[in-house]
Every structure is written in C-alpha cells, then in structure tokens.
Design a protein around this motif. Structure first.
Motif, mmCIF file in Angstrom:
data_model
loop_
_atom_site.group_PDB
_atom_site.id
_atom_site.type_symbol
_atom_site.label_atom_id
_atom_site.label_comp_id
_atom_site.label_asym_id
_atom_site.label_seq_id
_atom_site.Cartn_x
_atom_site.Cartn_y
_atom_site.Cartn_z
ATOM 1 N N ASP A 226 6.102 4.859 -3.526
ATOM 2 C CA ASP A 226 5.864 3.879 -2.471
ATOM 3 C C ASP A 226 4.381 3.857 -2.116
ATOM 4 O O ASP A 226 3.552 4.491 -2.784
ATOM 5 C CB ASP A 226 6.725 4.178 -1.248
ATOM 6 C CG ASP A 226 6.438 5.538 -0.617
ATOM 7 O OD1 ASP A 226 5.408 6.164 -0.963
ATOM 8 O OD2 ASP A 226 7.241 5.980 0.234
ATOM 9 N N ARG B 251 5.682 2.449 5.655
ATOM 10 C CA ARG B 251 6.047 1.072 5.991
ATOM 11 C C ARG B 251 4.832 0.297 6.494
ATOM 12 O O ARG B 251 4.628 -0.873 6.131
ATOM 13 C CB ARG B 251 7.158 1.064 7.047
ATOM 14 C CG ARG B 251 7.726 -0.327 7.325
ATOM 15 C CD ARG B 251 8.605 -0.313 8.565
ATOM 16 N NE ARG B 251 7.826 -0.080 9.776
ATOM 17 C CZ ARG B 251 7.099 -1.005 10.376
ATOM 18 N NH1 ARG B 251 7.008 -2.232 9.874
ATOM 19 N NH2 ARG B 251 6.436 -0.710 11.478
ATOM 20 N N SER C 122 10.447 -7.279 0.290
ATOM 21 C CA SER C 122 11.096 -5.998 0.575
ATOM 22 C C SER C 122 10.557 -4.855 -0.272
ATOM 23 O O SER C 122 10.705 -3.684 0.096
ATOM 24 C CB SER C 122 12.606 -6.122 0.344
ATOM 25 O OG SER C 122 12.878 -6.474 -1.012
ATOM 26 N N ARG D 81 7.693 8.162 6.677
ATOM 27 C CA ARG D 81 8.368 6.915 6.307
ATOM 28 C C ARG D 81 7.772 5.724 7.050
ATOM 29 O O ARG D 81 7.568 4.649 6.466
ATOM 30 C CB ARG D 81 9.858 7.036 6.596
ATOM 31 C CG ARG D 81 10.653 5.796 6.185
ATOM 32 C CD ARG D 81 12.142 6.003 6.401
ATOM 33 N NE ARG D 81 12.646 7.078 5.560
ATOM 34 C CZ ARG D 81 13.923 7.457 5.520
ATOM 35 N NH1 ARG D 81 14.818 6.844 6.293
ATOM 36 N NH2 ARG D 81 14.302 8.439 4.740
ATOM 37 N N GLU D 82 7.486 5.906 8.328
ATOM 38 C CA GLU D 82 6.907 4.812 9.118
ATOM 39 C C GLU D 82 5.492 4.493 8.651
ATOM 40 O O GLU D 82 5.102 3.317 8.575
ATOM 41 C CB GLU D 82 6.915 5.198 10.603
ATOM 42 C CG GLU D 82 6.263 4.170 11.523
ATOM 43 C CD GLU D 82 6.974 2.818 11.539
ATOM 44 O OE1 GLU D 82 6.404 1.870 12.093
ATOM 45 O OE2 GLU D 82 8.095 2.723 10.992
#
Length: 348
Positions: A68, A9, A53, A5-6
């Motif tokens: 993503d 990001r 976002s 997840r990081e």
C-alpha cells in the motif's frame, strides 16, 4: 492519533502527488504512475494506482513486491523501517508533531493477535512461490547450446570457455508464457534464493532473435520480470575460489553484488576468485542479508548519473552495508555514463 492504517489511507488520498515524490523518474499512464522500480528510475515494471478504491496500492512486476501507500514510503525512503516510514509520512502529510509516533492500538485486533502466535498465510504469495518453483524445475538445467547460452554469448559471456561451468542458479525454459505479449517465448530463468538458501522467487529474461538471427532480449516493454518475493534475495551465480555455500563463508570473505545477471557474470569472468551475487534490482540491493563472516562488499555499479534515483539507491545500499561494519567499495566501468561491467567486458 492516527495509526498506520489511517496514515496509509491519508497517503492514498494524495496518491498522484505521493507517486511523483517517491518515484521521480516515473510517468503517468492513465490511472497509474509507472516507474522502473522502487529506486524511482524510468520504466514501466512498477505501477501505482492513483485513484479510486485502490489508490496507493502498487506492484512491481519485476521484483514481485507489492503493498500500500505506506509500504511504498517504507521501501523507497526508509530502507524498510516502518517506524521511520510513519514519521516521514506524518511529516509529509503535515500532521501535528505529536501524532507521528503512531503507537499501536491499545487493544490489537484479533487478526494481529493470531498472527503473533502463528504466521498469517498469504494464499496468493504461496501460489506465486509454488508456480516459481514449478517453472524452475520444469526448465532445462543445462544451458549449453540453448538460446539462453547463445544470448549470453552475444553479451560476451561464454560460460563453458571462460568459467568452465554453468551456475546452477541458471536454467533454460523453451516456451515460457509472457502476459504482456500473450504468447510464450524462450527464456533464461534464474533461481532467487533467500538468506537461508531457499528459492523465494524466479527471475525471467524472455528471449527473441533479431533480424540477423542473434539471440537478444525479446522485443517487449518489460523483457525481464520476477515471480515470487524477491525482497532480500539474490541470484547466487558464482561461489569464488573457496567454492563454498554462502552460509559457509569464511571470516573476512569478500562478496561482489551486481544488479543484473549479465553484469554479475561479467565480474565473475574477470575475477573468478570472488563470490558474485545478482540482486535483481537496485531497490533490493540494500535489503540483501549477508552472513556476518562477509567483511567486505564490492558493488559492481552501473554508471548512472550522479544524484539520479538509481545513484541514490546505490549509495543507500552502500551506507547500509557500511553501517553493519563491513568495508564497502563501489566499482564502475571506466567507459563513462550509462555503461556497466558487461559493456566493459564486450569492449575488451
């Protein structure tokens, strides 16, 4: 150490640079990077958010896939392998070498634990699939005499005269809504099925008449698109001489894979003894799951320029099938660059 997840990001924070790296044939439109698909070709069906976002979030409206920033790496660079995607991303981001393993957290979040015991529902995906099934069932099962039939004939494909029967995966919808133009068009629709033979998506080709009254693709920026999840699925157009289902393929069978419906049908007309499947996109071709009995794969390829994103995606697919122990051959039109098997068919 950063987890998946990081890393996603961190990739999203550099979305403009990442999009150019992964989708080199694309271009910027406002706050999005647009490309023709996961193969990085020119076009507009795939969009990547560059800022805010939603930075890094993308969707391919032709294949129905989305995800993503890390998913984009996984599907464009790593053949769907998440571990390889994490390593590539860590290298690209310049993270220290010891962070590239990105192990799972010692205590998985409750949501992941629940997913291990029971598949997590995706209401949006379920709704798209339900809509795809409903549209396919609502379409006319017989193509003869419809604009879809006339469209194929204009492409040199006469199903009744040359194949003797219509593929069951194809249907005609007289008025299918198109979001781009905010109106309905006639459409050729095709069932995309997964490895188990279940419908997983619907492929749509919107149709319109040109100035001479000939049925062509509708005059839209994106005249072809899929609804549902295409990944790993195919449009089963021709069963070949054995006329058996794909699951019942005999040992040693040959399968022909083509990107588009028109190319696949052109091959079926030339070699009706062979099984022919359309993969919807080059990016999806390498993800198609074939039964172990299929020992040989022939890829009916478009003549894309060497080392172009499309050519690289094609070769990646060929390498994947070869790694499975299958014989792989690539067949191309002899007419030259940017031609395909349908061009060869129409050239006689």
């Amino acid at each position: 150490m950063p987890d998946a997840r990081e890393i996603s990001r961190l990739l999203a924070a550099r979305a403009p640079e990442l999009a150019r790296e992964l989708l080199p044939g694309g271009h910027r439109e406002g706050a999005e990077w647009r490309a023709g698909g996961l193969d990085g070709s020119k076009g507009k069906s795939l969009g990547v958010h560059l800022f805010g976002s939603k930075a890094g979030v993308w969707a391919d409206f032709a294949s129905g896939e989305s995800g993503d920033a890390l998913d984009l790496v996984r599907l464009t660079r790593c053949g769907g392998d998440m571990k390889a995607a994490l390593d590539w991303a860590a290298s690209w981001l310049g993270l220290p070498r010891d962070t590239r393993q990105a192990p799972a957290p010692a205590s998985p979040p409750p949501r992941r634990a629940a997913a291990e015991s029971e598949p997590e529902r995706d209401p949006d995906a379920e709704a798209r699939l339900a809509k795809a099934k409903a549209l396919f069932l609502a379409a006319e099962p017989r193509l003869a005499g419809t604009p879809a039939d006339l469209y194929l004939q204009a492409r040199g494909i006469d199903l009744a005269q040359q194949l003797g029967r219509q593929p069951r995966a194809l249907r005609f919808h007289p008025a299918l809504w198109n979001g781009e133009s905010r109106r309905a068009w006639p459409a050729l629709v095709a069932a995309v099925t997964d490895a188990g033979g279940e419908l997983c998506a619907l492929h749509r080709t919107w149709l319109g008449q040109d100035a001479a009254g000939v049925w062509r693709k509708a005059p839209l920026e994106v005249a072809k698109a899929s609804l549902g999840r295409v990944a790993g699925g195919t449009i089963r157009l021709w069963r070949g001489a054995g006329c058996r289902s794909l699951a019942a393929a005999r040992p040693g069978e040959v399968v022909v894979l083509a990107e588009g419906i028109e190319t696949a049908l052109s091959v079926a007309m030339a070699c009706p003894e062979l099984r022919v499947l359309a993969t919807v996109s080059l990016g999806n071709m390498g993800r198609v799951e074939l039964p172990p009995a299929v020992s040989s794969v022939i890829i009916a390829a478009d003549n894309d320029p060497p080392d172009s994103p499309a050519d690289k995606a094609l070769r990646a697919a060929a390498e994947r099938f070869a790694a499975q122990g299958r014989t792989v051959k690539i067949a191309r039109s002899p007419l030259g660059e940017k031609t395909d098997m349908n061009d060869l068919l129409r050239a006689g």
